[in-house]
Design an enzyme around this catalytic site. Structure first.
Site, PDB file in Angstrom:
ATOM      1  N   ASP A   1      -4.644  -3.148 -18.746  1.00 22.63           N
ATOM      2  CA  ASP A   1      -3.459  -2.278 -18.900  1.00 22.63           C
ATOM      3  C   ASP A   1      -3.412  -1.511 -20.216  1.00 22.63           C
ATOM      4  O   ASP A   1      -2.346  -1.111 -20.670  1.00 22.63           O
ATOM      5  CB  ASP A   1      -2.150  -3.095 -18.751  1.00 22.63           C
ATOM      6  CG  ASP A   1      -1.935  -3.594 -17.332  1.00 22.63           C
ATOM      7  OD1 ASP A   1      -2.491  -2.985 -16.401  1.00 22.63           O
ATOM      8  OD2 ASP A   1      -1.228  -4.603 -17.167  1.00 22.63           O
TER       9      ASP A   1
ATOM     10  N   ASN B   1       1.508   3.084  -2.578  1.00 21.15           N
ATOM     11  CA  ASN B   1       0.786   4.031  -3.444  1.00 21.15           C
ATOM     12  C   ASN B   1      -0.463   4.565  -2.742  1.00 21.15           C
ATOM     13  O   ASN B   1      -0.787   5.741  -2.883  1.00 21.15           O
ATOM     14  CB  ASN B   1       0.408   3.370  -4.772  1.00 21.15           C
ATOM     15  CG  ASN B   1       1.573   3.372  -5.746  1.00 21.15           C
ATOM     16  OD1 ASN B   1       1.953   4.422  -6.259  1.00 21.15           O
ATOM     17  ND2 ASN B   1       2.167   2.213  -5.968  1.00 21.15           N
TER      18      ASN B   1
ATOM     19  N   HIS C   1       0.808   1.289 -12.956  1.00 21.48           N
ATOM     20  CA  HIS C   1       1.510   0.098 -13.430  1.00 21.48           C
ATOM     21  C   HIS C   1       3.008   0.407 -13.502  1.00 21.48           C
ATOM     22  O   HIS C   1       3.392   1.479 -13.971  1.00 21.48           O
ATOM     23  CB  HIS C   1       0.982  -0.313 -14.813  1.00 21.48           C
ATOM     24  CG  HIS C   1       1.579  -1.591 -15.302  1.00 21.48           C
ATOM     25  ND1 HIS C   1       1.115  -2.831 -14.895  1.00 21.48           N
ATOM     26  CD2 HIS C   1       2.621  -1.832 -16.122  1.00 21.48           C
ATOM     27  CE1 HIS C   1       1.840  -3.772 -15.467  1.00 21.48           C
ATOM     28  NE2 HIS C   1       2.771  -3.194 -16.212  1.00 21.48           N
TER      29      HIS C   1
ATOM     30  N   GLY D   1       0.777  -1.233   0.000  1.00 17.71           N
ATOM     31  CA  GLY D   1       0.000   0.000   0.000  1.00 17.71           C
ATOM     32  C   GLY D   1       0.810   1.287   0.000  1.00 17.71           C
ATOM     33  O   GLY D   1       0.322   2.320   0.458  1.00 17.71           O
TER      34      GLY D   1
ATOM     35  N   GLU E   1       6.058   6.294  -9.265  1.00 19.02           N
ATOM     36  CA  GLU E   1       4.632   6.018  -9.044  1.00 19.02           C
ATOM     37  C   GLU E   1       4.063   6.948  -7.983  1.00 19.02           C
ATOM     38  O   GLU E   1       2.981   7.506  -8.140  1.00 19.02           O
ATOM     39  CB  GLU E   1       4.438   4.561  -8.601  1.00 19.02           C
ATOM     40  CG  GLU E   1       4.815   3.541  -9.656  1.00 19.02           C
ATOM     41  CD  GLU E   1       4.600   2.117  -9.188  1.00 19.02           C
ATOM     42  OE1 GLU E   1       3.618   1.845  -8.472  1.00 19.02           O
ATOM     43  OE2 GLU E   1       5.437   1.251  -9.523  1.00 19.02           O
TER      44      GLU E   1
ATOM     45  N   ASN F   1      -5.425   3.189 -12.699  1.00 22.68           N
ATOM     46  CA  ASN F   1      -4.530   2.115 -12.257  1.00 22.68           C
ATOM     47  C   ASN F   1      -3.098   2.613 -12.386  1.00 22.68           C
ATOM     48  O   ASN F   1      -2.783   3.377 -13.301  1.00 22.68           O
ATOM     49  CB  ASN F   1      -4.716   0.871 -13.134  1.00 22.68           C
ATOM     50  CG  ASN F   1      -3.794  -0.265 -12.734  1.00 22.68           C
ATOM     51  OD1 ASN F   1      -3.616  -0.543 -11.541  1.00 22.68           O
ATOM     52  ND2 ASN F   1      -3.177  -0.915 -13.706  1.00 22.68           N
TER      53      ASN F   1
HETATM   54  C1  GAR Z   1       3.375  -1.123  -7.480  1.00 24.25           C
HETATM   55  O1  GAR Z   1       4.667  -1.137  -8.023  1.00 24.25           O
HETATM   56  C2  GAR Z   1       2.343  -1.146  -8.588  1.00 24.25           C
HETATM   57  O2  GAR Z   1       2.723  -0.437  -9.734  1.00 24.25           O
HETATM   58  C3  GAR Z   1       2.281  -2.611  -8.886  1.00 24.25           C
HETATM   59  O3  GAR Z   1       2.310  -3.236  -7.625  1.00 24.25           O
HETATM   60  C4  GAR Z   1       3.073  -2.419  -6.722  1.00 24.25           C
HETATM   61  C5  GAR Z   1       2.218  -2.174  -5.489  1.00 24.25           C
HETATM   62  O4  GAR Z   1       2.971  -1.502  -4.506  1.00 24.25           O
HETATM   63  N1  GAR Z   1       1.080  -2.919  -9.616  1.00 24.25           N
HETATM   64  C6  GAR Z   1       1.059  -3.756 -10.644  1.00 24.25           C
HETATM   65  O5  GAR Z   1       2.053  -4.370 -11.002  1.00 24.25           O
HETATM   66  C7  GAR Z   1      -0.284  -3.885 -11.324  1.00 24.25           C
HETATM   67  N2  GAR Z   1      -0.166  -4.532 -12.594  1.00 24.25           N
HETATM   68  P1  GAR Z   1       2.231  -0.836  -3.253  1.00 24.25           P
HETATM   69  O6  GAR Z   1       1.287  -1.890  -2.657  1.00 24.25           O
HETATM   70  O7  GAR Z   1       3.339  -0.505  -2.313  1.00 24.25           O
HETATM   71  O8  GAR Z   1       1.480   0.372  -3.738  1.00 24.25           O
END
Ligand code: GAR
Length: 208
Positions: free
Chosen positions: A149, A14, A108, A12, A178, A106
């Site tokens: 995506d 992000n 990515h 989490g 991100e 989203n």
């Molecule tokens: C992030 O790097 C996000 O871009 C990726 O999972 C991670 C979650 O991190 N998402 C994907 O790959 C979706 N296809 P977080 O839980 O620390 O935000």
């Protein structure tokens, strides 16, 4: 004030970036719901610390339609305006983007449309990027459509790949991007300043 729900599956970070930006008054929105498909994730702890209700809607051993229907029911009963997928690792059935057209974001960890699609998440993406030999990667925030995506890109930025990078070192640098571009994208959407034509989007202030 737009009501936002954030869907998570893991740490989490992000979600935290969005919480912090909203708290700092940068985004005219209120994060009023966090939905996780797993019970014991740190993202739920982050939600609790911020006073945001968290609910678990399991996806394991359930059909895509079944869990998506339950998620949609929850979004609608809470009168959610905008949805952010933040490390949510399961694909949503088209019924969700159909109910929330141009209202789901989203993030990515690659320069979409490269290195996206079903099964491409987390370290798998960075592994594939390194194996491809490409010299740059990055992060993308895009609108969610029925095609995984491949929705219109709202914000994107790049990271240069170093000779000694591993999937883990790359993930750390991409994650920093991100955390910067996700709040920007949500701000643009929440302020109603996003113009969309085909796969292209514009925001006067951001691209001036
Ligand atoms: C992030 O790097 C996000 O871009 C990726 O999972 C991670 C979650 O991190 N998402 C994907 O790959 C979706 N296809 P977080 O839980 O620390 O935000």
């Amino acid at each position: 004030m737009k009501k936002v729900a954030v869907l998570v599956s893991g740490g989490g970070s992000n979600l935290q970036a969005l919480i912090d930006a909203v708290k700092a008054g940068e985004i005219p929105a209120r994060i009023s719901l966090v939905i996780s498909n797993k019970p014991e994730v740190y993202a739920l702890e982050r939600a609790a610390q911020a006073g945001i209700p968290g609910v678990v809607i399991p996806t394991k051993n359930r059909s895509r339609e079944e869990y998506s229907r339950q998620i949609l029911d929850k979004l609608q009963s809470e009168e959610i305006d905008l949805v952010c997928l933040a490390g949510f690792t399961r694909i949503l059935a088209p019924l969700i983007p159909q109910a929330y057209p141009e209202r789901i974001l989203n993030v990515h960890p690659s320069l979409l449309p490269a290195f996206g699609g079903e099964g491409m998440y987390g370290l798998r993406v960075h592994q594939a990027v390194l194996e491809s030999g490409t010299k740059f990667t990055g992060a993308t925030v895009h609108l969610v459509t029925a095609e995984t995506d491949r929705g219109p890109i709202v914000c994107q930025d790049i990271v240069k790949i170093n000779d000694d990078d591993t999937p883990e070192t790359l993930a750390r640098r991409v994650l920093e991007i991100e955390h910067r571009i996700y709040p920007q994208a949500l701000k643009i959407l929440a302020e109603g300043r996003l113009k969309i034509k085909g796969f292209r989007t514009w925001c006067q202030e951001y691209y001036k």
